[in-house]
Design a protein around this motif. Structure first.
Motif, mmCIF file in Angstrom:
data_model
loop_
_atom_site.group_PDB
_atom_site.id
_atom_site.type_symbol
_atom_site.label_atom_id
_atom_site.label_comp_id
_atom_site.label_asym_id
_atom_site.label_seq_id
_atom_site.Cartn_x
_atom_site.Cartn_y
_atom_site.Cartn_z
ATOM 1 N N SER A 179 19.770 7.452 14.584
ATOM 2 C CA SER A 179 19.170 6.320 14.066
ATOM 3 C C SER A 179 18.808 6.622 12.787
ATOM 4 O O SER A 179 18.188 7.585 13.189
ATOM 5 C CB SER A 179 17.730 5.668 14.629
ATOM 6 N N PRO A 180 18.237 5.579 11.578
ATOM 7 C CA PRO A 180 18.080 5.904 10.243
ATOM 8 C C PRO A 180 16.192 6.314 11.146
ATOM 9 O O PRO A 180 15.946 5.345 11.323
ATOM 10 C CB PRO A 180 18.439 4.924 9.675
ATOM 11 N N TRP A 181 15.898 7.089 9.650
ATOM 12 C CA TRP A 181 14.627 6.939 9.462
ATOM 13 C C TRP A 181 13.990 5.704 8.750
ATOM 14 O O TRP A 181 14.306 4.955 8.087
ATOM 15 C CB TRP A 181 14.205 8.142 8.571
ATOM 16 N N PHE A 182 12.451 5.733 8.699
ATOM 17 C CA PHE A 182 11.861 4.569 8.468
ATOM 18 C C PHE A 182 9.923 4.990 7.521
ATOM 19 O O PHE A 182 9.540 5.930 8.298
ATOM 20 C CB PHE A 182 11.465 2.982 9.266
ATOM 21 N N ASP A 183 9.830 5.095 6.569
ATOM 22 C CA ASP A 183 8.979 4.579 6.080
ATOM 23 C C ASP A 183 7.782 3.955 6.667
ATOM 24 O O ASP A 183 7.623 2.648 7.150
ATOM 25 C CB ASP A 183 8.586 3.939 4.838
ATOM 26 N N VAL A 184 6.719 4.542 6.772
ATOM 27 C CA VAL A 184 5.565 4.082 7.639
ATOM 28 C C VAL A 184 4.237 4.162 7.109
ATOM 29 O O VAL A 184 3.447 6.054 6.650
ATOM 30 C CB VAL A 184 5.021 4.109 9.127
ATOM 31 N N ASP A 185 3.361 3.691 6.463
ATOM 32 C CA ASP A 185 1.977 3.757 6.201
ATOM 33 C C ASP A 185 0.514 3.980 6.873
ATOM 34 O O ASP A 185 1.145 2.761 6.994
ATOM 35 C CB ASP A 185 1.574 3.386 4.727
ATOM 36 N N LEU A 186 -0.108 4.697 7.201
ATOM 37 C CA LEU A 186 -1.311 4.518 7.661
ATOM 38 C C LEU A 186 -2.671 4.350 7.004
ATOM 39 O O LEU A 186 -2.796 5.616 6.398
ATOM 40 C CB LEU A 186 -1.719 5.728 8.347
ATOM 41 N N ILE A 187 -3.170 2.705 6.782
ATOM 42 C CA ILE A 187 -4.391 2.677 6.305
ATOM 43 C C ILE A 187 -5.522 2.300 7.088
ATOM 44 O O ILE A 187 -5.306 1.685 7.793
ATOM 45 C CB ILE A 187 -3.901 1.988 5.349
ATOM 46 N N PRO A 188 -6.515 3.562 6.446
ATOM 47 C CA PRO A 188 -7.884 3.150 7.421
ATOM 48 C C PRO A 188 -8.552 1.953 6.885
ATOM 49 O O PRO A 188 -8.934 2.260 5.260
ATOM 50 C CB PRO A 188 -7.989 4.373 7.700
ATOM 51 N N ILE A 189 -8.824 1.203 6.773
ATOM 52 C CA ILE A 189 -10.004 0.230 6.878
ATOM 53 C C ILE A 189 -10.610 -0.236 7.664
ATOM 54 O O ILE A 189 -10.542 0.524 8.700
ATOM 55 C CB ILE A 189 -9.237 -1.253 6.893
ATOM 56 N N VAL A 190 -11.913 -0.790 7.115
ATOM 57 C CA VAL A 190 -12.941 -1.946 7.815
ATOM 58 C C VAL A 190 -12.377 -3.333 8.331
ATOM 59 O O VAL A 190 -11.882 -3.885 6.591
ATOM 60 C CB VAL A 190 -14.354 -1.347 7.201
ATOM 61 N N ASP A 191 -13.365 -3.419 9.236
ATOM 62 C CA ASP A 191 -13.393 -5.105 8.722
ATOM 63 C C ASP A 191 -14.410 -6.100 8.436
ATOM 64 O O ASP A 191 -15.047 -5.845 8.224
ATOM 65 C CB ASP A 191 -13.728 -5.626 10.364
ATOM 66 N N VAL A 192 -13.249 -6.786 6.931
ATOM 67 C CA VAL A 192 -14.595 -7.282 6.386
ATOM 68 C C VAL A 192 -14.486 -8.593 6.345
ATOM 69 O O VAL A 192 -14.877 -9.606 5.935
ATOM 70 C CB VAL A 192 -14.198 -7.170 4.318
ATOM 71 N N TRP A 193 -13.754 -9.131 7.550
ATOM 72 C CA TRP A 193 -13.249 -10.390 7.443
ATOM 73 C C TRP A 193 -13.871 -10.856 8.541
ATOM 74 O O TRP A 193 -13.926 -12.917 8.635
ATOM 75 C CB TRP A 193 -11.521 -11.053 7.308
ATOM 76 N N SER A 223 -8.424 -3.246 3.163
ATOM 77 C CA SER A 223 -9.110 -4.776 3.889
ATOM 78 C C SER A 223 -8.076 -6.066 3.721
ATOM 79 O O SER A 223 -7.840 -6.977 4.613
ATOM 80 C CB SER A 223 -10.758 -4.426 3.912
ATOM 81 N N LEU A 224 -7.949 -6.471 2.375
ATOM 82 C CA LEU A 224 -7.912 -7.314 2.624
ATOM 83 C C LEU A 224 -6.401 -8.211 2.351
ATOM 84 O O LEU A 224 -5.178 -8.754 2.030
ATOM 85 C CB LEU A 224 -7.830 -8.181 0.754
ATOM 86 N N ALA A 225 -5.337 -6.881 2.416
ATOM 87 C CA ALA A 225 -3.797 -6.865 3.112
ATOM 88 C C ALA A 225 -3.831 -7.624 4.374
ATOM 89 O O ALA A 225 -2.250 -8.255 4.467
ATOM 90 C CB ALA A 225 -3.819 -5.555 2.927
ATOM 91 N N LYS A 226 -4.560 -7.842 5.087
ATOM 92 C CA LYS A 226 -4.890 -8.814 6.052
ATOM 93 C C LYS A 226 -4.652 -10.565 5.694
ATOM 94 O O LYS A 226 -3.478 -10.570 6.403
ATOM 95 C CB LYS A 226 -5.844 -8.931 7.019
ATOM 96 N N LEU A 227 -4.727 -10.929 4.512
ATOM 97 C CA LEU A 227 -4.409 -11.781 3.665
ATOM 98 C C LEU A 227 -3.023 -12.105 3.401
ATOM 99 O O LEU A 227 -2.714 -12.879 3.433
ATOM 100 C CB LEU A 227 -5.867 -12.184 2.782
ATOM 101 N N GLN A 228 -3.007 -11.214 2.585
ATOM 102 C CA GLN A 228 -1.288 -11.093 2.593
ATOM 103 C C GLN A 228 -0.255 -10.721 3.055
ATOM 104 O O GLN A 228 0.352 -11.431 3.040
ATOM 105 C CB GLN A 228 -1.608 -9.469 1.411
ATOM 106 N N ILE A 229 -0.524 -10.425 4.393
ATOM 107 C CA ILE A 229 0.289 -9.982 5.517
ATOM 108 C C ILE A 229 0.506 -11.564 6.227
ATOM 109 O O ILE A 229 1.299 -12.130 6.003
ATOM 110 C CB ILE A 229 -0.133 -9.209 6.507
ATOM 111 N N GLU A 230 -0.510 -12.254 6.321
ATOM 112 C CA GLU A 230 -0.683 -13.853 6.658
ATOM 113 C C GLU A 230 -0.608 -15.135 5.818
ATOM 114 O O GLU A 230 0.235 -15.725 5.922
ATOM 115 C CB GLU A 230 -2.015 -14.416 7.586
ATOM 116 N N PHE A 231 0.014 -14.480 4.577
ATOM 117 C CA PHE A 231 0.258 -15.086 3.069
ATOM 118 C C PHE A 231 2.235 -14.968 3.718
ATOM 119 O O PHE A 231 2.873 -16.896 3.605
ATOM 120 C CB PHE A 231 -0.058 -14.722 1.880
#
Length: 349
Positions: free
Chosen positions: A153-167, A198-206
């Motif tokens: 199977s093909p490889w796929f890219d993953v980024d692990l990004i530590p964040i804190v809850d600001v929401w 941390s604001l990426a949560k809003l970006q994903i939901e959008f």
């Protein structure tokens, strides 16, 4: 030859790209046969495999002996529902309870990423599944690694990004909501890139909340971007499509050609782009303050991020515009695309 296959209950369409040119195939209203090696079922199976691999890795992240993980938010094209085969990426936003502020996390970020780097590969190998992992590197904000479910199977890219809850405080109506975060970013420019994660949560939901047909068009244009080697980020394409869809009254029914031509119209004049969204902030408050000049495409979740000036974007607008004109001419020569049903899905194989 690469094929983009968009299917609905009433129609099956094949767009092929041969020598970098979109071609429309229509042998009658319905193209009934799709070659087995390019069938949507294969791609859906691949997506399921990717999700299973990610779910396993998420469980392992939760078990990290040093950190208390509140949740892991899945982003990237897989998390937002805009993935195309061969270009799947996943962002895993790991919400840590150990840090009570973005500044506290910033002070410890290097160690956090180092600890996850040391932990994750042995943890995956101990799990005893068929999952393979290879650590690719890290940035000040992310741990970068590749995953796959088996040898073939093909490889796929993953980024692990530590964040804190600001929401959480926003949801409870405390502390001024998301505006309090923007105010802190204004006062502390050195923390803006950390808050952006941390604001990426809003970006994903959008993006994730968009109708299926809008995502179909996003997939189609992303596929064009990759095959034509146009240096636009996937997120920029997502925002261009959503902007046009909204500007046209958020239609439930539209033909692919109808909306695609309007999006391509933005590409043809990309150097003049002034695109913003007012879902979470008033763009005018930031455009003048930050001295924004065309082209700009403001992130709807982060007023300090101009997607059009992303370092992964081409600084040569004339090249983007030239590619847009080429696609515009091709589209003008096509008969009207048949409409897709609401249940349709975009699949690339």
């Amino acid at each position: 030859m690469s094929v983009l296959n968009i299917k609905s209950y009433s129609d099956t369409f094949l767009y092929t790209i041969t020598d970098g040119v979109f071609r429309w195939h229509a042998s009658g209203r319905i193209i009934r046969k799709v070659s087995r090696e390019r069938s949507s079922a294969r791609y859906i199976e691949f997506l399921n495999d990717c999700n299973q691999v990610i779910d396993t890795v998420v469980k392992l992240i939760h078990r990290h002996p040093k950190y208390s993980v509140n949740q892991v938010i899945k982003g990237g094209s897989l998390g937002k529902g805009t993935a195309i085969r061969g270009h799947i990426d996943v962002n895993l936003f790991v919400v840590l309870n150990n840090f009570k502020s973005v500044e506290h996390l910033k002070e410890n970020m290097e160690n956090v990423i180092h600890h996850f780097r040391d932990y994750l590969k042995p943890a995956v190998e101990r799990e005893g599944s068929n999952i393979e992992i290879r650590i690719m590197g890290q940035t000040p904000f992310t741990l970068q690694f590749d995953l796959r479910s088996s040898d073939d199977s093909p490889w796929f890219d993953v980024d692990l990004i530590p964040i804190v809850d600001v929401w959480s405080s926003w949801l409870l109506g405390f502390a001024g909501g998301v505006q309090s975060t923007y105010s802190t970013m204004e006062l502390k420019p050195h923390l803006r890139k950390y808050y952006a994660k941390s604001l990426a949560k809003l970006q994903i939901e959008f993006v994730k909340s968009m109708p299926t047909k809008v995502k179909d068009l996003i997939c189609l244009l992303k596929y064009w971007k990759y095959t034509e080697e146009v240096q636009l980020t996937s997120y920029c394409i997502e925002l261009l499509v959503i902007h046009i869809w909204r500007e046209n009254g958020k239609p439930n029914n539209f033909t692919m050609k109808q909306l695609m031509i309007k999006v391509v119209g933005l590409l043809v004049t990309f150097g003049e782009s002034t695109i913003s969204f007012s879902d979470h902030y008033a763009p005018s408050d930031y455009i003048q303050e930050l001295g924004r000049t065309p082209p700009y495409v403001l992130d709807p979740s982060n007023p300090y991020q101009d997607v059009a000036s992303d370092p992964n974007m081409s600084t040569d607008c004339s090249y983007i515009e030239s590619k847009g004109k080429q696609l515009q001419r091709k589209l003008e020569g096509l008969s009207e695309f048949s409409e897709l049903s609401e249940e349709s899905g975009c699949v690339v194989s």
